[in-house]
Design a protein around this motif. Structure first.
Motif, PDB file in Angstrom:
ATOM      1  N   SER A  51       0.834  -1.191   0.000  1.00  0.00           N
ATOM      2  CA  SER A  51       0.000   0.000   0.000  1.00  0.00           C
ATOM      3  C   SER A  51       0.874   1.249   0.000  1.00  0.00           C
ATOM      4  CB  SER A  51      -0.927   0.007   1.218  1.00  0.00           C
ATOM      5  OG  SER A  51      -1.690   1.186   1.270  1.00  0.00           O
ATOM      6  N   ASP A  52       0.390   2.278  -0.682  1.00  0.00           N
ATOM      7  CA  ASP A  52       1.044   3.579  -0.707  1.00  0.00           C
ATOM      8  C   ASP A  52       0.528   4.399   0.475  1.00  0.00           C
ATOM      9  OD1 ASP A  52       2.134   6.025  -1.198  1.00  0.00           O
ATOM     10  OD2 ASP A  52       1.224   6.316  -3.167  1.00  0.00           O
ATOM     11  N   ARG A  55      -1.729   7.317  -0.547  1.00  0.00           N
ATOM     12  CA  ARG A  55      -3.054   6.909  -1.002  1.00  0.00           C
ATOM     13  C   ARG A  55      -3.868   6.325   0.136  1.00  0.00           C
ATOM     14  NH1 ARG A  55      -3.307   2.974  -6.096  1.00  0.00           N
ATOM     15  NH2 ARG A  55      -2.400   4.862  -7.000  1.00  0.00           N
ATOM     16  N   LEU A  58      -6.142   8.531   2.283  1.00  0.00           N
ATOM     17  CA  LEU A  58      -7.464   8.918   1.794  1.00  0.00           C
ATOM     18  C   LEU A  58      -8.532   7.908   2.207  1.00  0.00           C
ATOM     19  CD1 LEU A  58      -6.436   9.996  -1.821  1.00  0.00           C
ATOM     20  CD2 LEU A  58      -6.857  11.481   0.146  1.00  0.00           C
ATOM     21  N   ASP A  77       6.157   3.986  -2.250  1.00  0.00           N
ATOM     22  CA  ASP A  77       4.727   3.820  -2.487  1.00  0.00           C
ATOM     23  C   ASP A  77       4.264   2.382  -2.275  1.00  0.00           C
ATOM     24  OD1 ASP A  77       5.938   2.671  -4.624  1.00  0.00           O
ATOM     25  OD2 ASP A  77       4.877   3.817  -6.154  1.00  0.00           O
ATOM     26  N   GLU A  87      -8.537  -0.878  -1.840  1.00  0.00           N
ATOM     27  CA  GLU A  87      -7.344  -0.334  -2.470  1.00  0.00           C
ATOM     28  C   GLU A  87      -7.001  -1.057  -3.771  1.00  0.00           C
ATOM     29  OE1 GLU A  87      -3.875   0.991  -0.118  1.00  0.00           O
ATOM     30  OE2 GLU A  87      -4.940   0.126   1.593  1.00  0.00           O
ATOM     31  N   GLY A  91      -7.464   0.529  -7.615  1.00  0.00           N
ATOM     32  CA  GLY A  91      -6.274   0.660  -8.449  1.00  0.00           C
ATOM     33  C   GLY A  91      -6.449  -0.010  -9.792  1.00  0.00           C
ATOM     34  N   LEU A 248     -11.187  10.712  -3.473  1.00  0.00           N
ATOM     35  CA  LEU A 248     -10.410   9.506  -3.736  1.00  0.00           C
ATOM     36  C   LEU A 248     -10.370   9.199  -5.228  1.00  0.00           C
ATOM     37  CD1 LEU A 248      -8.863   7.104  -2.658  1.00  0.00           C
ATOM     38  CD2 LEU A 248     -11.033   5.967  -2.158  1.00  0.00           C
ATOM     39  N   ARG A 249     -11.493   9.385  -5.919  1.00  0.00           N
ATOM     40  CA  ARG A 249     -11.523   9.158  -7.368  1.00  0.00           C
ATOM     41  C   ARG A 249     -10.569  10.111  -8.090  1.00  0.00           C
ATOM     42  NH1 ARG A 249     -15.229  10.606 -10.169  1.00  0.00           N
ATOM     43  NH2 ARG A 249     -16.734  11.608  -8.780  1.00  0.00           N
ATOM     44  N   HIS A 251      -7.920  11.524  -6.925  1.00  0.00           N
ATOM     45  CA  HIS A 251      -6.531  11.138  -6.665  1.00  0.00           C
ATOM     46  C   HIS A 251      -6.104   9.975  -7.555  1.00  0.00           C
ATOM     47  CE1 HIS A 251      -2.868  10.570  -4.266  1.00  0.00           C
ATOM     48  NE2 HIS A 251      -3.116   9.274  -4.352  1.00  0.00           N
ATOM     49  N   LEU A 252      -7.046   9.054  -7.838  1.00  0.00           N
ATOM     50  CA  LEU A 252      -6.744   7.888  -8.666  1.00  0.00           C
ATOM     51  C   LEU A 252      -6.866   8.185 -10.156  1.00  0.00           C
ATOM     52  CD1 LEU A 252      -8.634   5.177  -6.584  1.00  0.00           C
ATOM     53  CD2 LEU A 252      -6.164   5.440  -6.765  1.00  0.00           C
TER      54      LEU A 252
END
Length: 376
Positions: A51-52, A55, A58, A77, A87, A91, A248-249, A251-252
């Motif tokens: 996991s990062d 990220r 969030l 990361d 997660e 991703g 969150l969306r 950021h991704l």
């Protein structure tokens, strides 16, 4: 023996008990979930458990337990172990969207990793810590080592042998884009939160658990106004669903709404499965009636609350209740329409019987919730 003759040896049958192969409960759970969700049109993904931290922040809430950090991470990361069940699938959604695959329907069977927090007298949780070698009164965050403790030197690593580390198992579901495969025979309907909720309920039913809907749960990463829980008998939370938070969306790098659901497999395993019941096919015809109620814009009512009273007042002759239409007026009011199916096992119901039940149900709903019956 060859000279004496093999035919003179007595014949005996082999003796011994044959034990059937038994599979662990966790393996049976996974096979059932895969068969169910793949049959519903989803694709399974397998992602890394790393996991990062940027990220993961969030996803996390202040009350979440301390994360598990790697002692020798491959990269910054990937320096934590997975802290949230969504997660990996989110991703995977982001990767597909970047490659012009806008319609994604996936699931994953995964684990999350966390450390139990040490609580002081004030009730404030602090991350678990291990002492630093060669220093006194100095501590650093607890880190997980991928190396097992040395057995030859009879050493035990307080990190790898710490029973406070938890590894709960999850089913994670993520949907975005079109509801189904494109085709001339189908519309261009988009996936929504009810698709995620329905798939989670479908998986729970396959695992022998009947779930009801509850309020917002404990997991982060969802929009506060579109977040619900799935409850087993006794009020145990076995799953959560909702719309993934917009921050969150972004950021991704996912522009379209994403709807997700998670199921706690450990919690499901602790729930006694509902007994299988068989019912004879109906011999007498059924009667259907439609009822629509208008809910004011300022009334904090849910369809589940109204349905609960509908079922209670209709009695045992009500066989099925379906919310088939929701209409919103320009002034903020909402119309909720249900289809009720009545049927008796020993006779054909008359119009007078069904009319009496319908009038009783309408009167109870109006008196309980102070809403009106929609006509026309």
């Amino acid at each position: 023996i060859r000279v004496w003759g093999y035919d003179k040896l007595p014949s005996t049958l082999p003796d011994g008990a044959i034990a059937l192969v038994t599979q662990p409960a966790t393996l049976r759970q996974g096979q059932t979930v895969r068969r169910t969700l793949v049959g519903a049109g989803l694709a399974e993904v397998v992602t890394h458990s790393f996991s990062d931290p940027a990220r993961a922040a969030l996803f996390r809430r202040p009350s979440d337990p301390a994360p598990v950090e790697l002692l020798n991470p491959l990269a910054q990361d990937a320096s934590w172990l997975r802290v949230h069940p969504l997660e990996g699938v989110l991703g995977a959604v982001a990767t597909n969207v970047r490659r012009q695959q806008a319609d994604v329907r996936i699931f994953e069977i995964c684990k999350t990793y966390a450390r139990a927090a040490a609580t002081d007298k004030t009730g404030v949780s602090e991350p678990s810590r291990v002492p630093t070698a060669g220093k006194t009164d100095v501590s650093e965050p607890a880190r997980a080592s991928l190396r097992p403790p040395s057995t030859e030197a009879v050493l035990t690593d307080p990190v790898t042998t710490n029973p406070a580390t938890t590894e709960p198992r999850w089913i994670a579901i993520a949907l975005t884009g079109a509801r189904g495969e494109p085709g001339w025979h189908g519309g261009n309907e988009r996936a929504d939160v009810y698709d995620a909720k329905g798939l989670a309920e479908h998986a729970l039913e396959a695992l022998g658990v009947r779930a009801s809907t509850g309020d917002a749960g404990a997991l982060g990463g969802f929009e506060p106004d579109c977040h619900g829980t799935l409850l087993a008998d006794g009020g145990v939370i076995v799953g959560e669903f909702g719309e993934v938070a917009a921050a969150l969306r972004e950021h991704l790098g996912i522009p379209a709404p994403v709807f997700a659901a998670v199921i706690a497999l450990d919690a499901v395993g602790a729930v006694a499965p509902a007994p299988t019941r068989y019912q004879a096919l109906p011999r007498f015809p059924a009667v259907e009636r439609d009822l629509a109620f208008v809910v004011g814009s300022g009334q904090p009512l849910t369809a589940a609350q109204i349905e609960s009273v509908l079922r209670e007042e209709a009695g045992p002759l009500l066989r099925r209740l379906v919310l088939f239409d929701v209409f919103r007026f320009p002034d903020g009011r909402s119309s909720l329409a249900w289809r009720l199916l009545f049927q008796a096992e020993d006779r054909t119901l008359t119009d007078d019987e069904v009319n009496a039940i319908q009038e009783r149900v309408v009167r109870r709903i109006i008196e309980t919730f102070h809403i009106s019956l929609r006509s026309g």
